[in-house]
Scaffold this active site. Structure first.
Site: not given
Length: 628
Positions: A180, A197, A202, A205, A337-338, A342, A603, A608
């Site tokens: 790495d 990530c 992720c 974010k 894009s997402y 975001e 509930h 639900e």
């Protein structure tokens, strides 16, 4: 059942062992019920001592490729073979069993619990047949236990998928290294072990998204719930950034410790293929060396696509936004894009002037109705949208701002321009030109694979670098675990890339699994599709005046021609990831709409709303939800 070839299962144990008798009895029952599917070869030893003398002292378990077998000392010992040439031992072990041909052993199952689990999976229903988990045949990659290379497996890339694969392979007895090395972004950002990530995706974010939710709640909700708060909050970007980065650095350290604990060699160097079994590695000082391995796994992920216009180098990307030393100020997010939405969402939620430049549509590939609702919510929340434009020129001004000229001729100044128009696989510097048999998609540089195996059998790929793979962290992790077990544990189970739940963390979150409405109609026909839908006000928003115009939404898409099989579930509202995860399990099991109807909801929750859907689009009735 499908016409799969007959499976030949061998089970060995001593005659008075209760676990052996239990597993053997279940296998015998299956072979009676499915004689064309299962043949059982039973090897019964008179005593525990004679069994262990054959299994351990005689070295049978060491002949099995699966490393799990090498430490197996209990009864029974079950495996799948390509032939049934050896009959019941009756206490006399023939030479052919004491010295088995390794080529005859197809895969190791395990002991009693593993054997019973195999039987359960064999009998479990699936979408195609009842033969248990989908199986895959890999091309032979030449791996042997006496290969002579430095490692059994070298993983190139220390992201979530690569780390998970390396630890699993090591646990299965393989000698493993993880390579790495983070190349700086064009803006100079670098980070630690853990991949996109953890460092620039992720994790930061979601934390910054949560910061925006906290800020918005203080603005919208405190008064309604009787909480005194300052009229105006001031966001401290530097403090948030520091806390987020401290959390990430803690994770970086944890990952290094985990590798050491799992006996995986961590190598902080950049790798380049010389040939299918050799890579050249270079460290931060430019020192070069070579590493050889029987198998390689490419798990390098992707990097953001740069902005291709004059002055495009002035833009930052998602590789940079989470570690910015100073507040981004007035920001232009380029792309729909997402990732772009975001980032625009949490920046706006934190109080920064935010604009999104959209070339065509929001969230291409997602359900169009849900994407439009997200866009409407973001506009209502204060995010500005410049539709059907792209940046043509970025120019640095004397005041430090960036002047952006758009394709429609308009101009505007921003403190920060964030480009999020897509991602490309980070394969350019891997030396794949030295291995021409590995095919890549010229558009996104992703590697073409069959069951994670490239055109060179001993080189594999998982995650965002693989063509056709959903760009999601849990997908890379699951694919890596599956692959490690196929390579080092004799598994034949394929990674299932279908029906994977995901969530977009926009200001109003969006959870989804299965088909969008558009894709369902295209595949199954409009006449066969029905859509149950509902708008609702989340209870936690119901007494806040500032939220009265904000609504949640959900819909379930069903196939009327197949007993109302659920094809897709979509949810737009608070806590979408938490809501959708359980439905992901249900979708994997092939639920029908009646299964949802028969489920008693919790509930009061937003979740639900999905199990209480009644109104279809085709009915034309009002989709607004009532009270209890």
């Amino acid at each position: 059942m499908s016409a799969n070839p007959q499976k030949i299962l061998h089970i060995a144990g001593w005659s008075t062992c209760g676990f052996y008798k239990r597993a053997s009895t279940v296998l015998a029952s299956l072979s009676t019920l499915f004689p064309n599917k299962i043949k059982v070869v039973d090897h019964t030893f008179p005593s525990r001592a004679e069994y262990r003398a054959w299994l351990i002292d005689g070295g049978f378990r060491d002949k099995v490729i699966d490393a799990r077998a090498h430490n197996h000392a209990s009864s029974p010992f079950t495996w799948i073979a390509t032939s049934a040439s050896v009959g019941n031992l009756r206490g006399v072990a023939p030479e052919s069993l004491l010295n088995p041909d390794p080529a005859d052993i197809e895969s190791f199952i395990g002991g009693c619990d593993d054997t019973l689990e195999w039987c359960r999976l064999f009998c479990s229903p699936s979408s195609s047949d009842n033969d248990g988990p989908d199986e895959v045949t890999m091309a032979a990659d030449g791996h042997t236990t006496s290969h002579g290379y430095d490692y059994d497996l070298v993983v190139i890339g220390g992201g979530s998928g690569g780390l998970a694969t390396s630890k699993e392979a090591s646990a299965l007895g393989a000698k493993v290294a993880v390579l790495d090395y983070v190349k700086p972004s064009p803006a100079g950002s670098v980070w630690g072990l853990g991949g996109t990530c953890v460092n620039v995706g992720c994790i930061p974010k979601k934390l910054m998204h949560n910061a925006a939710l906290v800020n918005e709640s203080m603005h919208h909700d405190t008064a309604a719930f009787g909480i005194s708060a300052a009229e105006k909050t001031q966001h401290d970007w530097e403090n948030m950034r520091q806390n987020v980065q401290n959390h990430i650095r803690g994770l970086n350290f944890k990952y290094r410790v985990n590798l050491r604990e799992n006996e995986v060699n961590y190598i902080n160097k950049l790798g380049k293929f010389i040939d299918p079994h050799t890579i050249e590695v270079v460290d931060k000082n430019g020192e070069k060396s070579t590493i050889t391995s029987s198998r390689f796994l490419i798990a390098v992920g992707g990097r953001p696509t740069p902005l291709n216009c004059e002055g495009g180098d002035l833009a930052i990307s998602s590789d940079d936004i989470f570690s910015l030393e100073k507040s981004p100020g007035k920001t232009l997010c380029v792309g729909a894009s997402y990732i772009s939405l975001e980032c625009a969402g949490f920046l706006n939620g934190l109080g920064y002037d935010t604009t999104v430049a959209v070339r065509s549509i929001l969230l291409r590939g997602f359900d169009r109705e849900c994407a439009d609702k997200i866009g409407d919510f973001m506009k209502e929340s204060g995010v500005k949208f410049r539709m059907e434009v792209t940046p043509q020129k970025l120019e640095k001004l004397e005041n430090g701002k960036i002047n952006v000229t758009f394709s429609d001729g308009s101009q505007e100044e921003y403190d920060t321009v964030l480009c999020a128009i897509g991602r490309q696989a980070d394969t350019e510097s891997l030396g794949l030109e030295n291995i021409p048999q590995i095919e890549t998609n010229p558009k996104n540089k992703k590697i073409v694979c069959t069951h994670e195996q490239t055109g060179v059998p001993n080189i594999y790929a998982i995650g965002d670098v693989m063509e056709g793979c959903p760009e999601l962290t849990p997908v890379a992790i699951q694919a890596g675990l599956s692959l490690a077990n196929r390579l080092f544990a004799g598994s034949k189970e394929a990674m299932n890339y279908k029906k994977i739940a995901t969530t977009v963390f926009t200001p109003i979150e969006y959870g989804t699994i299965g088909y969008s409405e558009e894709d369902a109609i295209e595949k199954f026909g409009d006449e066969n599709i029905d859509v149950y839908h509902k708008e609702f006000i989340p209870l936690e928003w119901s007494i806040s005046e500032g939220r009265w115009a904000q609504k949640g939404f959900t819909k379930v898409i069903v196939n009327k021609s197949e007993g109302n099989e659920v094809l897709g579930i979509h949810y737009v509202g608070p806590n979408a990831g938490e809501v959708m995860q359980g439905y992901g399990v249900a979708m994997k099991k092939g639920i029908t709409f009646k299964d949802l109807e028969d489920t008693v909801g919790i509930h009061p929750t937003c979740s639900e709303e999905i199990v209480t859907l009644k109104v279809t689009k085709s009915s034309g009735a009002d989709a607004a939800a009532g009270g209890c």
